[in-house]
Design an enzyme around this catalytic site. Structure first.
Site, PDB file in Angstrom:
ATOM      1  N   PHE A  65      27.941  -5.188  48.147  1.00 32.16           N
ATOM      2  CA  PHE A  65      27.133  -4.949  46.953  1.00 32.16           C
ATOM      3  C   PHE A  65      26.679  -3.496  46.987  1.00 32.16           C
ATOM      4  O   PHE A  65      25.902  -3.094  47.854  1.00 32.16           O
ATOM      5  CB  PHE A  65      25.907  -5.856  46.867  1.00 32.16           C
ATOM      6  CG  PHE A  65      25.142  -5.637  45.594  1.00 32.16           C
ATOM      7  CD1 PHE A  65      25.527  -6.271  44.426  1.00 32.16           C
ATOM      8  CD2 PHE A  65      24.078  -4.760  45.543  1.00 32.16           C
ATOM      9  CE1 PHE A  65      24.853  -6.041  43.235  1.00 32.16           C
ATOM     10  CE2 PHE A  65      23.398  -4.521  44.356  1.00 32.16           C
ATOM     11  CZ  PHE A  65      23.787  -5.161  43.203  1.00 32.16           C
ATOM     12  N   ASP A 124      26.064   2.974  52.997  1.00 30.94           N
ATOM     13  CA  ASP A 124      25.130   2.636  51.925  1.00 30.94           C
ATOM     14  C   ASP A 124      23.881   2.040  52.570  1.00 30.94           C
ATOM     15  O   ASP A 124      23.838   0.856  52.913  1.00 30.94           O
ATOM     16  CB  ASP A 124      25.785   1.636  50.976  1.00 30.94           C
ATOM     17  CG  ASP A 124      24.880   1.246  49.812  1.00 30.94           C
ATOM     18  OD1 ASP A 124      23.658   1.482  49.902  1.00 30.94           O
ATOM     19  OD2 ASP A 124      25.389   0.679  48.826  1.00 30.94           O
ATOM     20  N   LYS A 158      15.738   3.063  46.664  1.00 31.10           N
ATOM     21  CA  LYS A 158      14.716   2.028  46.737  1.00 31.10           C
ATOM     22  C   LYS A 158      13.420   2.523  47.371  1.00 31.10           C
ATOM     23  O   LYS A 158      12.588   3.113  46.702  1.00 31.10           O
ATOM     24  CB  LYS A 158      15.268   0.785  47.439  1.00 31.10           C
ATOM     25  CG  LYS A 158      16.408   0.133  46.656  1.00 31.10           C
ATOM     26  CD  LYS A 158      16.752  -1.221  47.167  1.00 31.10           C
ATOM     27  CE  LYS A 158      17.941  -1.834  46.420  1.00 31.10           C
ATOM     28  NZ  LYS A 158      17.693  -2.149  45.023  1.00 31.10           N
TER      29      LYS A 158
END
Length: 401
Positions: free
Chosen positions: A141, A226, A255
């Site tokens: 993802f 990531d 984030k």
């Protein structure tokens, strides 16, 4: 004031149905807790998918945001601002990066990396034009853009959105032999999560990333990690790569880079990869804006100065031990690292959603993923007492079956 039911009905009528949230309407947050509009308090065990690692509404980040918002918020990158260089300097010192490219969302950071490593492949490695390949992992993802979902193996993310861009090879996560076999003369990068979060907090075998790093170095492949969810303390280290003592060529963060106050992401790299980008070849109106930079600087400062990373390691171990000690015939596996945890249930349990709803009734907000898994990721400021209370709720819900 509208009721919970009325607000949910309005969402249903007017909003696109691309989410299926728990039926709780939140109005306030502080530290590890959030409150709904009826005044009920919950321990947040998702942290907005690790965006609020520093806790909800951290006062020092809030102060930095307000002070900067009163002075200057946006110039675009057509002009310079007095926060960008300071952000570069501080994040480079913290992470050991040589070049930084600020963006807004995590998906934008991923797209930026894809563009940069392809260009690096052509201009530095010498791959033939338009032949660059990037190896990715099944069950990955990396975001929701059309470029990213093209190499997703999740039917919900992928199906019905084609046609997609070519140039990606998919291998099983954690399988070093499959990765080795996928390498070709056109391979420019390996894009991978250190721990697969959305897939259910899947931790690779010990030594996997050390071997990945060795193969990438041997074959002149850019290792792109990531760390948008795993980074900035979530796993008990500043970056998850530290667990295997490796260094990525490109690291993606987002984030928690803003502590939940503002969309901020960044591509961290060596000079060779980001050095291929020239003026006009990539950019973002909001990327690197002074408000974002001031907020990110404060978010990084409290993360390190207040010992949140070390607390993540300690409380993560406490949480993991407590979850593992729960005796239940519906728990298949407990896994994770730091405060990035998951409880996978057996198929006979009937799915994780109903257990998340039962936890909500006991004051815990957690999220189901991939049917049978409960994700657990509280803010890094959680205390031992709060962990123990949370464990009591999990035991009551999971051990009762």
């Amino acid at each position: 004031m509208k009721t919970t039911a009325a607000l949910i009905e309005t969402e249903h009528l007017l909003g696109a149905h691309n989410y299926k949230p728990l039926d709780v309407v939140l109005t306030r947050g502080e530290g590890v807790f959030v409150w709904d509009i009826e005044g009920n308090r919950y321990l947040d065990c998702l942290s907005a998918y690790s965006a609020v690692n520093q806790g909800h509404c951290h006062p020092k980040i809030f102060k930095a945001m307000v002070e900067q918002a009163q002075k200057l918020t946006l110039t675009s990158r057509a002009f310079r601002n007095d926060q960008l260089a300071l952000f570069y300097e501080e994040i480079a010192a913290l992470t050991g990066s040589h070049k930084v490219l600020p963006m807004n969302s995590g998906a934008e950071a991923v797209e930026t990396a894809i563009k940069a490593v392809r260009k690096w492949g052509y201009e530095v490695k010498g791959v033939a034009a338009d032949q660059a390949e990037i190896i990715v992992c099944a069950n990955n993802f990396h975001g929701r853009t059309i470029g990213i979902v093209g190499f997703s193996t999740d039917p919900d993310s992928h199906d019905g959105f084609g046609p997609f861009a070519p140039g990606f090879r998919i291998v099983p996560f954690g399988d070093i032999d499959a990765f080795r076999a996928a390498i070709s003369e056109n391979t420019v990068a390996f894009l991978v999560e250190p721990i697969q979060g959305e897939a259910g907090v899947i931790v690779p075998p010990a030594g996997y990333f050390a071997e990945v790093r060795e193969l990438c170095t041997k074959h002149a492949i850019t290792l792109v990690l990531d760390e948008i969810q795993t980074g900035l303390g979530r796993t008990g280290k500043l970056l998850a790569e530290e667990h295997e003592a490796i260094e990525a060529d490109v690291t993606l963060i987002g984030k928690a880079l803003s502590g939940g106050f503002y969309p901020v992401s960044a591509v961290l790299s060596n000079s060779e990869v980001l050095g291929v980008l020239k003026p006009g070849q990539h950019g973002s109106t909001f990327g690197g804006n002074p408000l974002a930079c001031a907020i990110a600087r404060a978010a990084l400062k409290v993360l390190t100065e207040e010992g949140m990373i070390e607390n993540s390691a300690r409380m993560g171990e406490r949480f993991m031990t407590g979850l593992t000690d729960i005796r239940s015939n519906i728990i298949r596996e407990v896994r994770g690292r730091g405060l990035m945890l998951a409880v996978e249930l057996v198929p006979e349990a009937g799915g994780a959603r109903k257990y998340c709803e039962a936890l909500k009734a006991r004051g815990i907000l957690a999220k189901d993923t991939h049917g049978d898994t409960i994700r657990i990721a509280p803010p890094l400021v959680i205390t031992a007492g709060e962990v123990d209370w949370a464990l009591e709720q999990f035991a009551a819900v999971l051990a009762s079956t």
